[in-house]
Design a protein around this motif. Structure first.
Motif, mmCIF file in Angstrom:
data_model
loop_
_atom_site.group_PDB
_atom_site.id
_atom_site.type_symbol
_atom_site.label_atom_id
_atom_site.label_comp_id
_atom_site.label_asym_id
_atom_site.label_seq_id
_atom_site.Cartn_x
_atom_site.Cartn_y
_atom_site.Cartn_z
ATOM 1 N N ILE B 13 40.609 -39.938 24.851
ATOM 2 C CA ILE B 13 41.849 -40.176 25.709
ATOM 3 C C ILE B 13 41.639 -41.207 26.864
ATOM 4 O O ILE B 13 40.560 -41.588 27.324
ATOM 5 N N LYS B 14 42.947 -41.870 27.245
ATOM 6 C CA LYS B 14 42.677 -42.908 28.362
ATOM 7 C C LYS B 14 43.702 -42.406 29.582
ATOM 8 O O LYS B 14 44.883 -41.695 29.209
ATOM 9 N N GLN B 15 43.212 -42.648 30.523
ATOM 10 C CA GLN B 15 44.017 -42.421 31.740
ATOM 11 C C GLN B 15 44.835 -43.810 32.104
ATOM 12 O O GLN B 15 44.315 -44.587 32.142
ATOM 13 N N VAL B 64 36.304 -33.984 24.105
ATOM 14 C CA VAL B 64 37.147 -35.100 24.569
ATOM 15 C C VAL B 64 36.360 -36.171 25.249
ATOM 16 O O VAL B 64 35.229 -35.864 25.865
ATOM 17 N N VAL B 65 36.687 -37.295 24.939
ATOM 18 C CA VAL B 65 35.841 -38.502 25.413
ATOM 19 C C VAL B 65 36.703 -39.608 26.233
ATOM 20 O O VAL B 65 37.895 -40.062 25.661
ATOM 21 N N THR B 66 36.294 -40.150 27.241
ATOM 22 C CA THR B 66 36.802 -41.294 27.663
ATOM 23 C C THR B 66 35.955 -42.410 28.184
ATOM 24 O O THR B 66 34.791 -42.177 28.493
ATOM 25 N N MET B 67 36.488 -43.567 28.227
ATOM 26 C CA MET B 67 35.618 -44.672 28.880
ATOM 27 C C MET B 67 36.334 -45.333 30.019
ATOM 28 O O MET B 67 37.500 -45.685 29.787
ATOM 29 N N ASP B 99 37.887 -55.718 26.120
ATOM 30 C CA ASP B 99 39.125 -55.735 25.406
ATOM 31 C C ASP B 99 39.118 -54.744 24.305
ATOM 32 O O ASP B 99 38.237 -53.877 24.324
ATOM 33 N N THR B 100 39.811 -54.528 23.466
ATOM 34 C CA THR B 100 39.646 -53.353 22.339
ATOM 35 C C THR B 100 38.348 -53.710 21.271
ATOM 36 O O THR B 100 38.194 -52.743 20.775
ATOM 37 N N VAL B 101 37.984 -54.850 21.345
ATOM 38 C CA VAL B 101 36.768 -54.849 20.332
ATOM 39 C C VAL B 101 35.571 -54.208 21.103
ATOM 40 O O VAL B 101 34.912 -53.202 20.486
ATOM 41 N N PRO B 102 35.171 -54.575 22.263
ATOM 42 C CA PRO B 102 34.187 -53.589 22.854
ATOM 43 C C PRO B 102 34.511 -52.216 23.232
ATOM 44 O O PRO B 102 33.466 -51.407 22.878
ATOM 45 N N THR B 103 35.866 -51.956 23.325
ATOM 46 C CA THR B 103 36.224 -50.479 23.677
ATOM 47 C C THR B 103 35.999 -49.599 22.460
ATOM 48 O O THR B 103 35.354 -48.593 22.480
ATOM 49 N N ALA B 104 36.441 -50.159 21.341
ATOM 50 C CA ALA B 104 36.132 -49.482 20.139
ATOM 51 C C ALA B 104 34.814 -49.312 19.760
ATOM 52 O O ALA B 104 34.479 -48.439 19.067
ATOM 53 N N ALA B 106 32.152 -49.305 21.785
ATOM 54 C CA ALA B 106 31.581 -48.295 22.853
ATOM 55 C C ALA B 106 31.920 -46.770 22.530
ATOM 56 O O ALA B 106 31.052 -46.052 22.789
ATOM 57 N N LEU B 107 33.234 -46.710 22.133
ATOM 58 C CA LEU B 107 33.545 -45.457 21.883
ATOM 59 C C LEU B 107 33.054 -44.893 20.573
ATOM 60 O O LEU B 107 32.654 -43.648 20.402
ATOM 61 N N SER B 108 32.789 -45.745 19.694
ATOM 62 C CA SER B 108 32.134 -45.291 18.586
ATOM 63 C C SER B 108 30.647 -44.863 18.659
ATOM 64 O O SER B 108 30.301 -43.874 18.237
ATOM 65 N N GLU B 124 48.561 -43.098 19.433
ATOM 66 C CA GLU B 124 49.090 -44.147 18.530
ATOM 67 C C GLU B 124 48.850 -45.491 19.432
ATOM 68 O O GLU B 124 48.458 -46.375 18.649
ATOM 69 N N GLU B 125 49.101 -45.343 20.697
ATOM 70 C CA GLU B 125 48.615 -46.545 21.368
ATOM 71 C C GLU B 125 48.989 -46.097 22.963
ATOM 72 O O GLU B 125 49.320 -44.899 23.292
ATOM 73 N N THR B 126 48.461 -46.985 23.730
ATOM 74 C CA THR B 126 48.415 -46.565 25.153
ATOM 75 C C THR B 126 49.709 -47.246 25.748
ATOM 76 O O THR B 126 50.157 -48.306 25.234
ATOM 77 N N ASP B 128 49.773 -48.734 28.721
ATOM 78 C CA ASP B 128 49.312 -49.875 29.479
ATOM 79 C C ASP B 128 48.907 -50.942 28.705
ATOM 80 O O ASP B 128 49.394 -52.203 28.969
ATOM 81 N N ALA B 129 47.861 -50.905 27.697
ATOM 82 C CA ALA B 129 47.732 -52.063 26.851
ATOM 83 C C ALA B 129 48.586 -52.083 25.595
ATOM 84 O O ALA B 129 48.747 -52.869 24.824
ATOM 85 N N SER B 130 48.994 -50.883 25.047
ATOM 86 C CA SER B 130 49.794 -50.910 23.922
ATOM 87 C C SER B 130 49.492 -51.807 22.788
ATOM 88 O O SER B 130 50.229 -52.587 22.460
ATOM 89 N N GLY B 132 47.371 -50.203 20.070
ATOM 90 C CA GLY B 132 46.913 -49.182 18.935
ATOM 91 C C GLY B 132 46.100 -49.805 18.204
ATOM 92 O O GLY B 132 45.862 -49.218 16.802
ATOM 93 N N HIS B 133 44.920 -50.649 18.789
ATOM 94 C CA HIS B 133 43.775 -51.234 17.621
ATOM 95 C C HIS B 133 42.673 -50.336 18.312
ATOM 96 O O HIS B 133 41.794 -50.460 17.261
ATOM 97 N N VAL B 134 42.740 -49.619 19.159
ATOM 98 C CA VAL B 134 41.210 -48.745 19.455
ATOM 99 C C VAL B 134 41.073 -47.907 18.176
ATOM 100 O O VAL B 134 39.715 -47.849 17.805
#
Ligand SMILES: Cc1cc2nc3c(=O)[nH]c(=O)nc-3n(C[C@H](O)[C@H](O)[C@H](O)COP(=O)(O)OP(=O)(O)OC[C@H]3O[C@@H](n4cnc5c(N)ncnc54)[C@H](O)[C@@H]3O)c2cc1C
Ligand SMILES: Nc1ncnc2c1ncn2[C@@H]1O[C@H](COP(=O)(O)O)[C@@H](O)[C@H]1O
Lengths: 347, 270
Positions: B13-15, B64-67, B99-104, B106-108, B124-126, B128-130, B132-134
């Motif tokens: 999840i993201k805030q 539940v996980v958030t970065m 961006d979505t590459v490091p985010t995905a 790091a979360l993995s 499905e998407e956020t 703020d970034a919208s 849906g790639h993560v």
């Protein structure tokens, strides 16, 4: 997968050609036109990548719409889109041929594919672009709405190749088809494993729109939201749209309630419309809805709540109960038409 | 500790800032972000709900996980109060500007560090970034199956079946576990925080905070320096200033006035 970092190794503009039930998605054809423009600016050519089953005729079609070459990956197991094998097709071909730019339609499948692929390749991917430019350093300037359309962000991918982006359907015009235009069709082999096909598609329930006019082409759009309360009340909007010669749209909440098909949805995750007149009925005006209709020439809002955000971007509004207002609009428009007909007839 | 029965789900999840509250500053023409209240990204609540429903039915546990920065703890606490068992916060200055590459990526890595998972849920998407790639990016890094844009999911032994909304209808996909599922906004009515949940959160000890080093995240693969994309600039969209002519009162009169005004402005034929 690690791709070489030397940018000079990458050439050409690619389009992922999305086939759906035996036809190419419109957005893929639209992107062939934009790819041609970008390729000309970069002094390079346009290739399509077409995974599927028995899709060679579609490869020829893509060439008639402007592709210089189509990489064709045919396999019965590629008949429907699935994330893993399609990602492998793209990753293998990108590694093999090193395009500079790869474009996807921002469809559900296009985003599903791009999202997985960019992580595997560790390169940049911008979502939902509405415009592309080439900057002074030769990078692709990927322009996309952000914050529900309140701003436009310019995204650059300076160090990594390929530069990848998805683009929203219907923002780029479909290029003219040139029957008989020739190009190369290159069959490619991809080293699939059993595991690539571990996902199966059990069922597909099609939902057709039933409506003739497409909302993105209509001059007048009458959209209904959650305030309509029941799918049968969309009948009212159809009547109003019919009187005005327009089409019916909807908010996502009305679509997700199952009242009307997805094709009706206006907004960030639906369609973008720019009609002469947009009538929002029982729609609160969330940013994600506004993102899809704020460029309409004139906007009318009907809502019970005078504080609804939709009034902030409306040219005209009626604060009132849609169940009284809409039938009254239909009645008065008919009356005016009848009056006009009589006055013309008696002149 | 005995092995818990049932599947383990991990929800990412993201805030995000409340979308409705974002305003363009009329003076600087940039988005006013400071002081904007935040919330759990709306589709992520549906992701939490889907995971919790699977737990209701099959047992197991939901993590539940958030970065993000430490303020994201608020989102984790809310998720715990909804019924999640444990929470993980990945926070590190090194991650700033990812961006979505490091985010995905790091979360993995966090998911792998937790050790063992059957299902990963994302929104499905956020708002703020919208992108849906993560979600699909996490699946790519984990090299596991993915099903995106889901409104329903059901567990069938060691397989999962999910209903996926596409442009022209609905598809049902089936795949073996583990699998990443991204969940549609409005696909369910997410449960509220429960009182017992809030008490559990108050007692503390449910949130694990990790840095990149704790997880074994490669510092050369995260942060703004290692993100393939940058936002070079942002243009504010200037929309026409529409001065709404508002009509109210008697429906008959209001409609007549509306139609007259539209005719007078040449919007519709007389
Ligand atoms: C990631 C994401 C993507 C999204 N994408 C989209 C998108 O593409 N398109 C979209 O539309 N939304 C989208 N949304 C959803 C959006 O945030 C809103 O939830 C949605 O637009 C609300 O729909 P609505 O206005 O129909 O419903 P509501 O917000 O419930 O509004 C209903 C309105 O009807 C009015 N009303 C009720 N009864 C009456 C009556 N009798 N007469 C007159 N008025 C009445 C109410 O006052 C209210 O203003 C997205 C959200 C997220 C998180
Ligand atoms: N910083 C983050 N921490 C945890 N999950 C995230 C984060 N960013 C994105 N996600 C997940 O990925 C989904 C899609 O995000 P995005 O690709 O940014 O639109 C979100 O709905 C979340 O489930």
């Amino acid at each position: 997968m690690t791709l070489p970092r030397d940018k000079s190794l990458y050439k050409g503009v690619w389009v992922f050609l999305e086939a759906r039930q035996g036809t190419l998605r419109d957005v893929s054809l639209q992107l062939l036109g934009e790819a041609r423009r970008l390729a000309d600016l970069r002094g390079t050519d346009v290739s399509g990548v077409l995974p599927g089953h028995a899709v060679e005729p579609l490869a020829r079609e893509a060439i008639e719409y402007g592709a210089d070459r189509v990489y064709l990956v045919e396999d019965p197991r590629l008949a429907s889109y699935r994330s893993r094998p399609y990602t492998k097709v793209m990753a293998s071909l990108i590694e093999r041929h090193r395009p500079e730019i790869v474009l996807f339609g921002a469809t559900k499948n296009g985003r599903d594919l791009g999202g997985r692929l960019h992580a595997v390749l560790e390169t940049g991917l911008a979502a939902d672009c509405v415009k592309f430019e080439i900057d002074k350093d030769g990078n692709l300037d990927m322009i996309r709405p952000s914050f529900g359309g309140k701003s436009l962000a310019h995204i650059l991918c300076k160090q990594h190749r390929p530069q990848m982006a998805s683009a929203r359907p219907n923002v780029f015009p479909k290029p003219p088809r040139k029957p008989g235009r020739t190009g190369e069709i290159l069959p490619e082999a991809v080293p699939f494993t059993e595991k690539d096909f571990d996902t199966t598609i059990a069922t597909f329930e099609e939902r057709r729109t039933g409506q003739e006019a497409k909302i993105e082409e209509a001059r007048i759009v009458v959209s209904g939201g959650y305030g309509l309360r029941d799918p049968k009340n969309f009948k009212m909007l159809e009547e109003l749209a019919a009187e005005l010669g327009g089409a019916v749209g909807a908010s996502r909440k009305a679509v997700d309630a199952g009242w009307v098909p997805k094709a009706y949805q206006v907004g960030q995750t639906g369609k973008t419309v720019r009609p002469k007149l947009y009538i929002a009925v029982g729609i609160s005006g969330a940013v994600q809805h506004l993102a899809g209709m704020q460029e309409s020439e004139k906007i009318v809002a009907v809502n019970l709540d005078h504080k609804a955000s939709i009034f902030e971007i409306a040219d005209y509004g009626i604060v009132g109960d849609l169940f009284q207002i809409v039938p009254e609009m239909v009645r008065q428009i008919r009356e005016r038409k009848a009056h006009r007909a009589v006055s013309v007839a008696t002149r | 500790m005995p092995e818990p029965k049932g599947p383990r789900s991990i929800v990412c999840i993201k805030q995000v800032p409340k979308a409705q509250e974002l305003q363009v500053d009329p003076v600087t023409n940039t988005l006013k972000r400071v002081g904007v209240p935040s919330e759990i990204n709306p589709p992520d609540r549906n992701a939490l709900e889907m995971a919790l429903q699977i737990k209701d039915k099959h047992g197991g546990e939901v993590f539940v996980v958030t970065m993000g920065p430490p303020v994201f703890t608020a989102a984790l606490e809310e998720a715990l109060a909804m019924g999640c068992d444990r929470a993980f916060l990945l926070t590190d200055r090194l991650l700033g500007g990812s961006d979505t590459v490091p985010t995905a990526y790091a979360l993995s890595e966090v998911i792998l560090k937790i050790g063992g998972y059957d299902l990963v849920f994302c929104g499905e998407e956020t708002t703020d970034a919208s992108t849906g790639h993560v979600g699909p990016g996490i699946a790519g890094h984990l090299d596991c199956a993915q099903i995106t844009y889901c409104s329903e999911a059901e567990l069938l032994g060691d397989r999962v079946r999910a209903r996926r909304a596409v442009e022209d209808g609905f598809e049902t996909w089936e795949c073996p576990l583990p699998c990443v599922i991204t969940v549609n906004f409005l696909s369910s009515q997410p449960r509220p925080e429960s009182l017992t949940g809030k008490i559990r959160v108050k007692r503390g000890g449910l949130i694990t905070t990790w840095s990149c080093a704790d997880v074994g995240i490669d510092p050369n693969k995260v942060g703004i320096r290692n993100s393939p994309t940058i936002v070079a600039k942002v243009d504010t969209v200037v929309l026409p200033d529409r001065k709404a002519k508002i009509f109210r009162g008697d429906p008959k009169e209001a409609v007549a006035n509306l139609l007259d005004a539209m005719v007078a402005d040449g919007v519709i034929a007389p």
